[in-house]
Design an enzyme around this catalytic site. Structure first.
Site, PDB file in Angstrom:
ATOM      1  N   SER A   1      38.476  53.920  46.241  1.00 23.98           N
ATOM      2  CA  SER A   1      39.406  53.538  47.310  1.00 23.98           C
ATOM      3  C   SER A   1      39.875  54.763  48.094  1.00 23.98           C
ATOM      4  CB  SER A   1      40.645  52.852  46.720  1.00 23.98           C
ATOM      5  OG  SER A   1      40.310  51.618  46.128  1.00 23.98           O
ATOM      6  N   ILE A   2      39.973  54.597  49.405  1.00 25.13           N
ATOM      7  CA  ILE A   2      40.530  55.667  50.239  1.00 25.13           C
ATOM      8  C   ILE A   2      41.955  55.981  49.783  1.00 25.13           C
ATOM      9  CG2 ILE A   2      41.266  56.255  52.582  1.00 25.13           C
ATOM     10  CD1 ILE A   2      38.785  54.713  53.599  1.00 25.13           C
TER      11      ILE A   2
ATOM     12  N   LEU B   1      45.208  48.988  53.382  1.00 24.14           N
ATOM     13  CA  LEU B   1      44.629  47.718  52.949  1.00 24.14           C
ATOM     14  C   LEU B   1      44.141  46.922  54.144  1.00 24.14           C
ATOM     15  CD1 LEU B   1      47.098  45.409  53.497  1.00 24.14           C
ATOM     16  CD2 LEU B   1      48.087  46.744  51.637  1.00 24.14           C
TER      17      LEU B   1
ATOM     18  N   TYR C   1      31.484  44.061  62.554  1.00 23.35           N
ATOM     19  CA  TYR C   1      32.885  44.328  62.212  1.00 23.35           C
ATOM     20  C   TYR C   1      33.766  43.190  62.750  1.00 23.35           C
ATOM     21  CZ  TYR C   1      36.756  47.286  60.664  1.00 23.35           C
ATOM     22  OH  TYR C   1      37.861  47.787  60.002  1.00 23.35           O
TER      23      TYR C   1
ATOM     24  N   LYS D   1      42.055  45.643  63.749  1.00 25.26           N
ATOM     25  CA  LYS D   1      42.329  47.092  63.860  1.00 25.26           C
ATOM     26  C   LYS D   1      42.879  47.452  65.235  1.00 25.26           C
ATOM     27  CE  LYS D   1      41.073  48.494  59.701  1.00 25.26           C
ATOM     28  NZ  LYS D   1      42.126  48.734  58.698  1.00 25.26           N
TER      29      LYS D   1
HETATM   30  P1  NAD Z   1      39.248  49.223  49.115  1.00 24.08           P
HETATM   31  O1  NAD Z   1      38.612  47.917  48.815  1.00 24.08           O
HETATM   32  O2  NAD Z   1      39.217  50.253  48.078  1.00 24.08           O
HETATM   33  O3  NAD Z   1      40.748  48.993  49.578  1.00 24.08           O
HETATM   34  C1  NAD Z   1      41.203  47.816  50.187  1.00 24.08           C
HETATM   35  C2  NAD Z   1      42.506  47.450  49.498  1.00 24.08           C
HETATM   36  O4  NAD Z   1      43.120  46.338  50.130  1.00 24.08           O
HETATM   37  C3  NAD Z   1      42.304  47.066  48.022  1.00 24.08           C
HETATM   38  O5  NAD Z   1      43.045  47.917  47.204  1.00 24.08           O
HETATM   39  C4  NAD Z   1      42.819  45.649  47.959  1.00 24.08           C
HETATM   40  O6  NAD Z   1      43.469  45.360  46.744  1.00 24.08           O
HETATM   41  C5  NAD Z   1      43.815  45.658  49.118  1.00 24.08           C
HETATM   42  N1  NAD Z   1      44.190  44.326  49.547  1.00 24.08           N
HETATM   43  C6  NAD Z   1      43.403  43.340  50.039  1.00 24.08           C
HETATM   44  N2  NAD Z   1      44.133  42.238  50.269  1.00 24.08           N
HETATM   45  C7  NAD Z   1      45.414  42.532  49.942  1.00 24.08           C
HETATM   46  C8  NAD Z   1      46.631  41.795  49.933  1.00 24.08           C
HETATM   47  N3  NAD Z   1      46.688  40.528  50.317  1.00 24.08           N
HETATM   48  N4  NAD Z   1      47.778  42.423  49.515  1.00 24.08           N
HETATM   49  C9  NAD Z   1      47.730  43.700  49.097  1.00 24.08           C
HETATM   50  N5  NAD Z   1      46.613  44.448  49.069  1.00 24.08           N
HETATM   51  C10 NAD Z   1      45.474  43.864  49.485  1.00 24.08           C
HETATM   52  O7  NAD Z   1      38.537  49.725  50.467  1.00 24.08           O
HETATM   53  P2  NAD Z   1      38.861  50.955  51.440  1.00 24.08           P
HETATM   54  O8  NAD Z   1      37.597  51.157  52.193  1.00 24.08           O
HETATM   55  O9  NAD Z   1      39.455  52.082  50.703  1.00 24.08           O
HETATM   56  O10 NAD Z   1      39.925  50.340  52.453  1.00 24.08           O
HETATM   57  C11 NAD Z   1      41.226  50.882  52.664  1.00 24.08           C
HETATM   58  C12 NAD Z   1      41.567  50.932  54.143  1.00 24.08           C
HETATM   59  O11 NAD Z   1      40.707  51.859  54.800  1.00 24.08           O
HETATM   60  C13 NAD Z   1      41.398  49.614  54.893  1.00 24.08           C
HETATM   61  O12 NAD Z   1      42.458  49.486  55.840  1.00 24.08           O
HETATM   62  C14 NAD Z   1      40.103  49.820  55.635  1.00 24.08           C
HETATM   63  O13 NAD Z   1      40.032  49.024  56.787  1.00 24.08           O
HETATM   64  C15 NAD Z   1      40.219  51.277  55.971  1.00 24.08           C
HETATM   65  N6  NAD Z   1      38.966  51.944  56.366  1.00 24.08           N
HETATM   66  C16 NAD Z   1      37.881  51.938  55.526  1.00 24.08           C
HETATM   67  C17 NAD Z   1      36.714  52.595  55.909  1.00 24.08           C
HETATM   68  C18 NAD Z   1      35.496  52.593  55.046  1.00 24.08           C
HETATM   69  O14 NAD Z   1      34.406  52.832  55.533  1.00 24.08           O
HETATM   70  N7  NAD Z   1      35.611  52.362  53.748  1.00 24.08           N
HETATM   71  C19 NAD Z   1      36.677  53.265  57.150  1.00 24.08           C
HETATM   72  C20 NAD Z   1      37.807  53.269  57.958  1.00 24.08           C
HETATM   73  C21 NAD Z   1      38.952  52.615  57.556  1.00 24.08           C
HETATM   74  O1  0WE Z   2      37.666  48.125  57.284  1.00 23.05           O
HETATM   75  C1  0WE Z   2      36.647  48.182  56.620  1.00 23.05           C
HETATM   76  C2  0WE Z   2      36.394  47.175  55.514  1.00 23.05           C
HETATM   77  C3  0WE Z   2      36.989  45.862  55.869  1.00 23.05           C
HETATM   78  C4  0WE Z   2      36.693  44.709  54.965  1.00 23.05           C
HETATM   79  C5  0WE Z   2      35.588  44.585  54.142  1.00 23.05           C
HETATM   80  C6  0WE Z   2      35.408  43.441  53.394  1.00 23.05           C
HETATM   81  C7  0WE Z   2      34.200  43.212  52.534  1.00 23.05           C
HETATM   82  C8  0WE Z   2      34.457  42.210  51.430  1.00 23.05           C
HETATM   83  C9  0WE Z   2      37.578  43.658  55.039  1.00 23.05           C
HETATM   84  N1  0WE Z   2      37.413  42.526  54.324  1.00 23.05           N
HETATM   85  C10 0WE Z   2      36.347  42.402  53.511  1.00 23.05           C
HETATM   86  N2  0WE Z   2      36.204  41.222  52.833  1.00 23.05           N
HETATM   87  C11 0WE Z   2      35.264  41.032  51.868  1.00 23.05           C
HETATM   88  O2  0WE Z   2      35.124  39.927  51.318  1.00 23.05           O
HETATM   89  N3  0WE Z   2      35.728  49.163  56.915  1.00 23.05           N
HETATM   90  C12 0WE Z   2      35.980  50.052  58.017  1.00 23.05           C
HETATM   91  C13 0WE Z   2      34.443  49.289  56.211  1.00 23.05           C
HETATM   92  C14 0WE Z   2      33.443  48.551  57.016  1.00 23.05           C
HETATM   93  O3  0WE Z   2      33.392  47.202  56.993  1.00 23.05           O
HETATM   94  C15 0WE Z   2      32.420  46.800  57.887  1.00 23.05           C
HETATM   95  C16 0WE Z   2      31.845  47.930  58.469  1.00 23.05           C
HETATM   96  C17 0WE Z   2      32.507  49.060  57.929  1.00 23.05           C
HETATM   97  C18 0WE Z   2      32.273  50.478  58.261  1.00 23.05           C
HETATM   98  C19 0WE Z   2      31.999  45.522  58.233  1.00 23.05           C
HETATM   99  C20 0WE Z   2      30.972  45.379  59.153  1.00 23.05           C
HETATM  100  C21 0WE Z   2      30.396  46.489  59.745  1.00 23.05           C
HETATM  101  C22 0WE Z   2      30.837  47.770  59.412  1.00 23.05           C
END
Ligand code: NAD
Ligand code: 0WE
Length: 258
Positions: A19-20, A95, A158, A165
């Protein structure tokens, strides 16, 4: 120097060691912050056990279940913060959620309920948590949320998360305008794609990461710990003049046209 000693930081969004939010929590801890961790509870308590074990080395003084779809859990989270800490300095909002079927296929086919779910969890929650944090940030504060380029450009699949977002980034500006007079700063980090639980569930994420590795100025993706360092900066007095901004931590990808 970057120093967060004496600061109370509430971190949301840790699901596992990819997780981030986990990268952010580690860097805040390294800078001396006192941590509170919230997690998304499930019926069987598996998440609680897993996250508790993971965060134990960071000695969190609070560990609280908080589903942002549950008003009572949000209320009791901040009551606990008030009772145990007195004041809050840092809030990390890390989240997001959309239904899987809404992260592929035709954007125009997104259901009303899918739209509501994505925006409730991913967008409205920042407003809600910030509103609850406001009366506890009596000595000023810093709120940081995580966003993605898909909120500014149309990125394949997305879809509804892009709308969420875009709303999140605009919420950062309105919250910054409201909370500035209380010396509470509100900023977003726009991270490049990173393999996490959320992103790995998305088809084609590896191709996207490969593409970034070809195109980004730094010719690589970023890590959770690099995002964590930027978050620590935005939470520290080093960034005292910065609010309402979106800081790209994406190896430079956003500046490129081709
Ligand atoms: P992750 O799955 O580790 O984290 C997502 C979190 O959201 C989880 O801990 C989950 O428990 C929480 N969550 C979901 N529904 C919830 C709810 N109803 N109440 C409370 N918590 C809830 O994935 P991540 O990639 O670390 O995502 C964290 C943030 O970073 C998100 O906002 C995501 O959009 C953003 N982000 C991710 C990426 C990427 O490529 N992974 C890039 C840019 C931004
Ligand atoms: O914000 C995100 C992740 C968002 C996300 C991902 C999931 C997968 C599992 C939100 N909800 C769900 N629900 C699920 O059931 N990112 C920035 C990572 C991400 O997600 C994408 C991306 C990238 C990058 C989705 C489509 C295309 C690119």
């Amino acid at each position: 120097m970057l120093n967060l000693t004496g600061k109370n930081a509430l971190v949301t969004g840790i699901a596992n060691n990819r997780s981030i939010a986990w990268g952010i929590a580690q860097q805040l801890y390294k800078a001396g912050a006192n941590l509170g961790i919230t997690y998304l509870p499930d019926e069987r308590g598996k998440m609680e056990t897993k996250v508790a074990e993971l965060v134990q080395p960071l000695n969190p003084s609070l560990f609280i279940p908080c589903n942002v779809q549950n008003d009572e859990q949000i209320q009791s989270t901040f009551e606990t913060v008030r009772d145990k800490w007195g004041k809050l300095d840092i809030l990390i909002h890390c989240l997001a959620f959309a239904n899987k079927e809404d992260l592929s296929g035709d954007f125009s086919q997104t259901s009303r309920s899918g739209f509501k779910t994505a925006l409730e969890i991913s967008t409205y929650s920042l407003m809600q948590l910030s509103g609850a944090a406001k009366p506890l940030m009596t000595q000023g504060g810093s709120i940081v949320t995580l966003t993605y380029l898909g909120g500014v450009r149309a990125i394949p699949n997305y879809n509804v998360m892009g709308v969420a977002k875009a709303g999140l980034e605009m919420s950062v500006r309105y919250l910054a305008a409201e909370l500035g007079s209380q010396n509470i700063r509100v900023n977003a980090i726009s991270a490049g794609p990173i393999r996490t639980l959320a992103s790995s569930a998305v088809g084609g994420i590896l191709d996207m990461i490969h593409h970034v590795e070809q195109v980004a100025p730094l010719r690589r993706t970023v890590t959770q710990l690099e995002v964590g360092n930027a978050a620590a900066f935005l939470c520290s007095d080093l960034s005292s003049g910065i609010t309402g901004q979106v800081l790209y931590v994406d190896a430079g990808y956003e500046i490129m046209g081709m």
